[in-house]
Design an enzyme around this catalytic site. Structure first.
Site, mmCIF file in Angstrom:
data_model
loop_
_atom_site.group_PDB
_atom_site.id
_atom_site.type_symbol
_atom_site.label_atom_id
_atom_site.label_comp_id
_atom_site.label_asym_id
_atom_site.label_seq_id
_atom_site.Cartn_x
_atom_site.Cartn_y
_atom_site.Cartn_z
ATOM 1 C CG ASP A 79 27.754 -8.596 48.002
ATOM 2 O OD1 ASP A 79 27.199 -9.652 48.296
ATOM 3 O OD2 ASP A 79 27.443 -7.895 47.037
ATOM 4 C CG HIS B 78 23.404 -1.051 46.836
ATOM 5 N ND1 HIS B 78 22.211 -0.788 46.202
ATOM 6 C CD2 HIS B 78 23.585 -2.388 46.795
ATOM 7 C CE1 HIS B 78 21.695 -1.940 45.806
ATOM 8 N NE2 HIS B 78 22.498 -2.920 46.141
HETATM 9 N N1 CMC Z 1 34.963 2.717 46.792
HETATM 10 C C1 CMC Z 1 35.396 3.970 46.523
HETATM 11 N N2 CMC Z 1 34.672 4.887 45.872
HETATM 12 C C2 CMC Z 1 33.437 4.522 45.463
HETATM 13 C C3 CMC Z 1 32.917 3.229 45.707
HETATM 14 C C4 CMC Z 1 33.731 2.327 46.406
HETATM 15 N N3 CMC Z 1 33.293 1.084 46.668
HETATM 16 N N4 CMC Z 1 31.668 3.139 45.189
HETATM 17 C C5 CMC Z 1 31.407 4.333 44.629
HETATM 18 N N5 CMC Z 1 32.477 5.157 44.787
HETATM 19 C C6 CMC Z 1 32.557 6.565 44.360
HETATM 20 C C7 CMC Z 1 32.788 6.665 42.857
HETATM 21 O O1 CMC Z 1 34.152 6.708 42.538
HETATM 22 C C8 CMC Z 1 32.064 7.932 42.523
HETATM 23 O O2 CMC Z 1 32.874 9.012 42.862
HETATM 24 P P1 CMC Z 1 32.799 10.365 41.984
HETATM 25 O O3 CMC Z 1 31.408 10.900 42.172
HETATM 26 O O4 CMC Z 1 33.844 11.233 42.607
HETATM 27 O O5 CMC Z 1 33.107 9.983 40.583
HETATM 28 C C9 CMC Z 1 30.871 7.949 43.492
HETATM 29 O O6 CMC Z 1 31.284 7.157 44.619
HETATM 30 C C10 CMC Z 1 29.596 7.366 42.907
HETATM 31 O O7 CMC Z 1 29.914 6.111 42.328
HETATM 32 P P2 CMC Z 1 29.078 5.434 41.164
HETATM 33 O O8 CMC Z 1 29.903 4.357 40.520
HETATM 34 O O9 CMC Z 1 28.486 6.478 40.276
HETATM 35 O O10 CMC Z 1 27.912 4.792 42.000
HETATM 36 P P3 CMC Z 1 26.924 3.721 41.492
HETATM 37 O O11 CMC Z 1 25.718 3.889 42.311
HETATM 38 O O12 CMC Z 1 26.780 3.724 40.026
HETATM 39 O O13 CMC Z 1 27.724 2.363 41.839
HETATM 40 C C11 CMC Z 1 28.372 0.331 42.818
HETATM 41 C C12 CMC Z 1 27.311 1.428 42.746
HETATM 42 C C13 CMC Z 1 27.836 -0.773 43.746
HETATM 43 C C14 CMC Z 1 28.634 -0.281 41.435
HETATM 44 C C15 CMC Z 1 29.684 0.939 43.406
HETATM 45 O O14 CMC Z 1 29.441 1.538 44.661
HETATM 46 C C16 CMC Z 1 30.805 -0.098 43.504
HETATM 47 O O15 CMC Z 1 31.516 -0.344 42.523
HETATM 48 N N6 CMC Z 1 30.975 -0.739 44.722
HETATM 49 C C17 CMC Z 1 31.933 -1.791 44.882
HETATM 50 C C18 CMC Z 1 31.362 -3.077 44.347
HETATM 51 C C19 CMC Z 1 30.297 -3.667 45.263
HETATM 52 O O16 CMC Z 1 30.474 -3.761 46.468
HETATM 53 N N7 CMC Z 1 29.185 -4.116 44.653
HETATM 54 C C20 CMC Z 1 28.123 -4.800 45.380
HETATM 55 C C21 CMC Z 1 26.798 -4.113 45.312
HETATM 56 S S1 CMC Z 1 25.667 -4.865 46.484
HETATM 57 C C22 CMC Z 1 25.244 -6.342 45.766
HETATM 58 C C23 CMC Z 1 24.051 -6.268 44.910
HETATM 59 O O17 CMC Z 1 22.966 -5.795 45.360
HETATM 60 O O18 CMC Z 1 24.179 -6.739 43.745
#
Ligand code: CMC
Length: 428
Positions: free
Chosen positions: A362, A305
């Protein structure tokens, strides 16, 4: 408590004001930065930027705290109802018994759609995604309810807000009915908000529909858990659209469009599709390995998240609700076993522990919604239904804010500098 921070920029010493909220991080007021230094700040994704002040929802991502008007989400989900939470978000306080009765009655009086809108549905292909229909139909409400589109009139704003909260279940249920070729069900206002939605979705005119209280409670709780989440992407979209003075129906349609994406509201659909694709518990390690592989774009949907970095407090409630629904419905679904095992394995894997990746709301909501009988394509539509109250509460707050301005982010330009036009026949 610091009241200013010093910044040395463009050879100038600046004292920037620090603003304090009631709780949570202070913010540095940079409104005069460009005027004083000729510089902007750079913050793609707005991860360090407060775009507004707001008294509606508070999140502490590190501690896993989510408060609506001060009340913890766990208490609201356990003890209140979605109608109470709608009143709370929209009006600032939990209602008294009389206020709740009046609010519930008012919402129930706006549940029907203009009959002409039923013909609007028939213009869509039967296989249209419900979110495509929701974007279109909600946007079209502005053509039908022009008497509540004057945003300068607080009373019209409130009527539009009530209309949106009341009509979303009808709109979402009709999108579903249209996709399966069944007749639209008109609302029945003696039922609860949630019971009414279940009947409009799963009932048919040929038979009496009896609302199952366990499903009704679970669904109501899902609505509460999705009601608001401060300045997330879709809410910020609603605020940005509203900042230009656009009517509320157009603004909510913009929010629905933003919510549709798989990184936001589409994640529960993506999470369930992923669980189905995994299929059996023995295939989980393969998917965990893919999620950890830097060269593979695959992510475990329903994990991680942007704000919650320890746990998602909504997920805690949802995890409990999954178990209740499965026990009450006496259903078994291999997807449930895969979800439980994946949760266990990911939570004990160093990659997920180190990156603080926990199941989010989710991850569980898709499993419950599927058990209740919703197709995956409806999941995001349900999220939109529940989030509508948050969107309208935030939109109302913004319009009433005397400091409100049209939203206009700036940029760091990296394209070509000025150059002269070259006639077509002189270009190589
Ligand atoms: N699976 C594997 N690796 C992950 C995941 C995941 N679901 N989420 C983040 N990472 C890794 C990512 O690859 C990165 O690694 P590195 O630092 O080595 O490059 C690190 O964790 C940080 O990721 P980020 O994309 O910079 O984190 P963020 O805070 O920008 O992204 C997110 C948050 C929700 C977009 C992401 O965790 C994601 O894509 N999750 C899957 C989609 C999901 O479940 N979304 C629902 C969010 S809850 C509903 C809402 O409130 O809207």
């Amino acid at each position: 408590m610091t009241d200013t921070v010093k910044l040395n920029a463009a050879d100038k010493d600046l004292d920037l004001k620090v603003l304090h909220g009631s709780v949570g991080p202070d913010v540095i007021d940079i409104r005069k930065l460009y005027a004083q230094t000729g510089m902007f700040t750079y913050d793609p994704g707005f991860t360090s930027t407060a775009s507004c002040d707001s008294a509606i929802t508070y999140i502490d991502g590190d501690e896993g705290v989510l408060l609506h008007r001060g009340y913890p989400i766990g208490q609201l989900a356990e003890q209140s109802s979605f109608m109470e939470v709608c009143h709370l978000l929209l009006n600032g306080e939990l209602p008294t018994k009389d206020e709740l009765d009046k609010f519930t009655y008012t919402i129930s009086r706006h549940t029907m759609l203009h009959e002409q809108l039923a013909t609007f549905y028939r213009g869509f292909r039967r296989d249209a995604h419900p979110m495509a229909i929701m974007c279109g139909v909600v946007g079209a409400l502005s053509a039908f309810y022009q008497d509540s589109a004057d945003i300068t009139d607080p009373q019209q704003r409130m009527i539009a807000s009530h209309r949106l909260i009341a009509k979303m279940p009808t709109i979402a249920a009709m999108a579903y009915k249209y996709s399966i070729g069944q007749p639209f069900m008109h609302p029945k206002n003696e039922l609860s908000y949630t019971g009414n939605f279940l009947r409009m979705t799963f009932g048919v005119p040929a038979e009496e529909y009896v609302v199952d209280p366990v499903i009704e409670k679970a669904m109501d709780r899902i609505f509460i858990l999705h009601a608001d989440h401060e300045q997330n992407a879709s809410t910020s979209t609603v605020r940005l659209a509203g900042s230009s003075g656009a009517n509320p129906f157009a603004c909510i349609a913009a929010g629905i469009a933003c919510l549709w994406g798989p990184a936001h509201g589409g994640a529960n659909e993506a999470a369930l599709n992923m669980l189905r694709e995994i299929g059996t518990v023995d295939r989980i390690p393969e998917y965990i390995a893919r999620a950890k592989d830097k060269n593979d774009p695959f992510r475990l949907m329903g994990f991680g998240h942007r704000v919650y970095k320890n746990y998602d407090p909504r997920a805690t409630v949802m995890q409990q609700t999954v178990r209740e629904v499965f026990a009450a419905m006496k259903v078994s679904d291999p997807v449930f076993d895969v979800a439980l095992k994946l949760e266990e394995m990911a939570l004990s894997d160093p990659y997920f522990i180190e990156k603080k990746l926990f199941p989010n709301v989710d991850f569980y909501s898709g499993v419950i919604l599927s058990a209740i009988g919703f197709p995956t394509t409806m999941f995001t539509a349900l999220f939109a239904l529940a989030r509508t109250v948050g969107w309208v509460a935030q939109w109302n707050e913004m319009i009433a804010d005397p400091e409100q301005k049209i939203g206009r982010p700036r940029q760091l330009y990296t394209g070509p500098t000025q150059r002269d036009y070259v006639p077509l026949d002189a270009r190589s």
